[in-house]
Write a protein that holds these residues in place. Sequence first.
Motif, PDB file in Angstrom:
ATOM      1  N   SER A   9       0.867  -1.294   0.048  1.00 25.93           N
ATOM      2  CA  SER A   9      -0.050  -0.187   0.046  1.00 25.93           C
ATOM      3  C   SER A   9       0.801   1.014   0.082  1.00 25.93           C
ATOM      4  O   SER A   9       0.381   2.302  -0.260  1.00 25.93           O
ATOM      5  CB  SER A   9      -1.069   0.031   1.199  1.00 25.93           C
ATOM      6  OG  SER A   9      -0.088  -0.041   2.440  1.00 25.93           O
ATOM      7  N   LEU A  10       2.102   1.223   0.404  1.00 27.21           N
ATOM      8  CA  LEU A  10       2.899   2.362   0.494  1.00 27.21           C
ATOM      9  C   LEU A  10       4.421   1.972   0.153  1.00 27.21           C
ATOM     10  O   LEU A  10       4.869   0.976   1.040  1.00 27.21           O
ATOM     11  CB  LEU A  10       2.754   2.949   1.687  1.00 27.21           C
ATOM     12  CG  LEU A  10       3.589   4.129   1.979  1.00 27.21           C
ATOM     13  CD1 LEU A  10       3.375   5.501   1.028  1.00 27.21           C
ATOM     14  CD2 LEU A  10       3.324   4.632   3.630  1.00 27.21           C
ATOM     15  N   ALA A  11       5.184   2.766  -0.396  1.00 24.96           N
ATOM     16  CA  ALA A  11       6.743   2.700  -0.164  1.00 24.96           C
ATOM     17  C   ALA A  11       7.356   3.929   0.023  1.00 24.96           C
ATOM     18  O   ALA A  11       6.659   4.977  -0.284  1.00 24.96           O
ATOM     19  CB  ALA A  11       7.200   2.198  -1.822  1.00 24.96           C
ATOM     20  N   THR A  12       8.087   3.884   0.930  1.00 23.60           N
ATOM     21  CA  THR A  12       8.889   5.322   1.421  1.00 23.60           C
ATOM     22  C   THR A  12       9.638   5.797   0.259  1.00 23.60           C
ATOM     23  O   THR A  12      10.112   5.088  -0.954  1.00 23.60           O
ATOM     24  CB  THR A  12       9.826   5.072   2.503  1.00 23.60           C
ATOM     25  OG1 THR A  12      10.849   3.937   2.242  1.00 23.60           O
ATOM     26  CG2 THR A  12       9.107   4.567   3.801  1.00 23.60           C
ATOM     27  N   VAL A  13       9.951   6.979   0.150  1.00 21.99           N
ATOM     28  CA  VAL A  13      10.589   7.835  -0.942  1.00 21.99           C
ATOM     29  C   VAL A  13      11.826   8.222  -0.922  1.00 21.99           C
ATOM     30  O   VAL A  13      12.509   8.720  -1.346  1.00 21.99           O
ATOM     31  CB  VAL A  13       9.872   9.312  -1.345  1.00 21.99           C
ATOM     32  CG1 VAL A  13       8.433   8.745  -2.003  1.00 21.99           C
ATOM     33  CG2 VAL A  13       9.478   9.947  -0.061  1.00 21.99           C
TER      34      VAL A  13
ATOM     35  N   LEU B 120       8.535  -0.753   2.825  1.00 25.48           N
ATOM     36  CA  LEU B 120       7.291  -0.913   2.062  1.00 25.48           C
ATOM     37  C   LEU B 120       6.387  -1.431   3.003  1.00 25.48           C
ATOM     38  O   LEU B 120       6.597  -2.090   3.999  1.00 25.48           O
ATOM     39  CB  LEU B 120       7.582  -2.266   1.234  1.00 25.48           C
ATOM     40  CG  LEU B 120       8.576  -2.235   0.128  1.00 25.48           C
ATOM     41  CD1 LEU B 120       8.526  -3.615  -0.720  1.00 25.48           C
ATOM     42  CD2 LEU B 120       7.833  -1.253  -0.961  1.00 25.48           C
ATOM     43  N   ARG B 121       5.128  -0.905   2.871  1.00 26.83           N
ATOM     44  CA  ARG B 121       4.164  -1.002   3.759  1.00 26.83           C
ATOM     45  C   ARG B 121       2.821  -1.736   3.147  1.00 26.83           C
ATOM     46  O   ARG B 121       2.581  -1.405   1.927  1.00 26.83           O
ATOM     47  CB  ARG B 121       3.594   0.363   4.329  1.00 26.83           C
ATOM     48  CG  ARG B 121       2.303   0.022   5.189  1.00 26.83           C
ATOM     49  CD  ARG B 121       1.934   1.439   6.238  1.00 26.83           C
ATOM     50  NE  ARG B 121       2.776   1.343   7.277  1.00 26.83           N
ATOM     51  CZ  ARG B 121       2.802   2.361   8.074  1.00 26.83           C
ATOM     52  NH1 ARG B 121       2.085   3.232   7.984  1.00 26.83           N
ATOM     53  NH2 ARG B 121       3.672   2.237   9.170  1.00 26.83           N
ATOM     54  N   SER B 122       2.740  -3.027   3.807  1.00 31.49           N
ATOM     55  CA  SER B 122       1.563  -3.790   3.085  1.00 31.49           C
ATOM     56  C   SER B 122       0.323  -3.748   3.959  1.00 31.49           C
ATOM     57  O   SER B 122       0.629  -3.328   5.383  1.00 31.49           O
ATOM     58  CB  SER B 122       2.035  -5.117   2.857  1.00 31.49           C
ATOM     59  OG  SER B 122       2.773  -5.657   4.200  1.00 31.49           O
ATOM     60  N   THR B 123      -0.721  -3.881   3.626  1.00 30.11           N
ATOM     61  CA  THR B 123      -1.990  -4.030   4.469  1.00 30.11           C
ATOM     62  C   THR B 123      -2.700  -5.303   4.183  1.00 30.11           C
ATOM     63  O   THR B 123      -2.701  -5.738   3.137  1.00 30.11           O
ATOM     64  CB  THR B 123      -2.896  -2.804   3.828  1.00 30.11           C
ATOM     65  OG1 THR B 123      -2.163  -1.330   3.852  1.00 30.11           O
ATOM     66  CG2 THR B 123      -4.061  -2.817   4.640  1.00 30.11           C
ATOM     67  N   PHE B 124      -3.366  -5.787   5.486  1.00 24.70           N
ATOM     68  CA  PHE B 124      -3.859  -7.115   5.536  1.00 24.70           C
ATOM     69  C   PHE B 124      -5.228  -6.734   6.381  1.00 24.70           C
ATOM     70  O   PHE B 124      -5.300  -6.147   7.382  1.00 24.70           O
ATOM     71  CB  PHE B 124      -2.900  -8.215   6.284  1.00 24.70           C
ATOM     72  CG  PHE B 124      -1.829  -8.506   5.670  1.00 24.70           C
ATOM     73  CD1 PHE B 124      -1.654  -9.566   4.918  1.00 24.70           C
ATOM     74  CD2 PHE B 124      -0.625  -7.744   5.405  1.00 24.70           C
ATOM     75  CE1 PHE B 124      -0.680 -10.078   4.418  1.00 24.70           C
ATOM     76  CE2 PHE B 124       0.351  -8.093   4.893  1.00 24.70           C
ATOM     77  CZ  PHE B 124       0.677  -9.059   4.177  1.00 24.70           C
ATOM     78  N   ALA B 125      -6.192  -7.934   5.932  1.00 21.92           N
ATOM     79  CA  ALA B 125      -7.444  -7.950   6.686  1.00 21.92           C
ATOM     80  C   ALA B 125      -7.053  -8.661   7.868  1.00 21.92           C
ATOM     81  O   ALA B 125      -6.298  -9.561   7.764  1.00 21.92           O
ATOM     82  CB  ALA B 125      -8.441  -8.503   5.911  1.00 21.92           C
ATOM     83  N   ASN B 126      -7.622  -8.439   9.217  1.00 24.60           N
ATOM     84  CA  ASN B 126      -7.368  -8.841  10.294  1.00 24.60           C
ATOM     85  C   ASN B 126      -8.778  -9.381  11.342  1.00 24.60           C
ATOM     86  O   ASN B 126      -8.545  -8.855  12.276  1.00 24.60           O
ATOM     87  CB  ASN B 126      -6.260  -8.359  11.153  1.00 24.60           C
ATOM     88  CG  ASN B 126      -5.571  -9.150  12.237  1.00 24.60           C
ATOM     89  OD1 ASN B 126      -5.487 -10.243  12.259  1.00 24.60           O
ATOM     90  ND2 ASN B 126      -5.120  -8.230  13.273  1.00 24.60           N
TER      91      ASN B 126
END
Length: 410
Positions: free
Chosen positions: A263-267, A278-284
């Motif tokens: 969902s997001l990568a630092t610049v 790297l940011r990833s998003t998960f249902a929990n």
Amino acid sequence: MRLASPSHILVAASLVALAGCSQEQASPAAGPGGPGGAVEVGYVVTHPQSVERSTSISGRVVAHSTAEIRPQVDGIVKTIAFQEGRAVEAGATLFELQDQKFRAAYDAAAAALAKAQASEAGAQSTFDRSDRLAKSSTVSQQVLDEARTALLQATADVEVAKADLETAKINLDNTVIKAPIAGIIGTADVSVGSLVTANQTDALATIRTIDPVNVDLVDTSANLLRLRQDVEAGRLGRNGTGAPTVTLTLENGQTYEQKGEISLATVNVSQTPGTFTLRSTFANPQRVLLPGMFVRATVDVGSMPNAYLIPQRAVQRDATAKPVVYVVSADGKAEQRAIVTNGNKNNDWIVTEGLNDGDRLIVDGFQKISAGAAVAPVEAKVDKNGVVGQSLAPSTATQAPAVVGGEPAK
């Protein structure tokens, strides 16, 4: 001259015959492993395929959002209205402070507003009367100007009183502390009767949203550049659309059932370790992932078309440490090929250059051969663990059965 006796001639002839037999036995018609000195080798046939490319990165679970609850006014805690460790909804009441002084301040502000409004009404009447008289020259222009000034001041006083009343209302409302976000609330760090102050350092409680939940993954900048190069070269079948999917392995070795996505990568790249995030998003929904957990993530970065999966045991290194393999040529000889690898998948190397469809790749027996050596190929099978299973036919009736993987081949 003395002639040899017949018995001596017979003995000499027998010795010559025995020597001839020994030479014939010492020179067999076929060398070990196959006819004409060919070495028996096991091979598999290579075929190109689309190979999913993934990378494994370590990561840590973090809350999707976090809110630290702090009071906006000074006061004494009157009520704690939540259960610790439970889910709370946005806007739910968490704490109530004693509100007597704030309610009194609100009432005083309301009275001040009413007084200001009354003064405004009087000033408005005075101005209207002076305006009528001024038109008939009954009063001077100075009297009219003074009436206008008094009206403007009265109007301003009303606006000030309204602002004071709004401030008093905000302070009164802040005696009821509500949840700004939905999530799981932790323990309360105060008890009923505790004195709290506006914007204090210590939070009264903390709310964390963990469904969905974030997982921050850290990788090296070198891998980032390599991945970018593969994407731009079209080797991963990506055109920049669609977020890569992520699979998690928990600390107990189990695979998390929900798949996530980047969902997001630092610049920027961290200066000290040379890493990026790297940011990833998960249902929990079951709250399996909790903030602070360490996990291992497998990121699906794309698919390489026309690649080859070959057993790791088939790859050798030449004098310059470059990877090479042996294949069976059309004339039955071992041909050395230089290859290009792009990572591995399970127990196989991913080969992108150096092999062709239908090549007979030598996977067993290459320890006894060199480039150009004659070989007797025997088809083999390689299981998922990289163990070769094959049947090498003996070259003579007395030859011992070939040993593959520590057991005689059948």
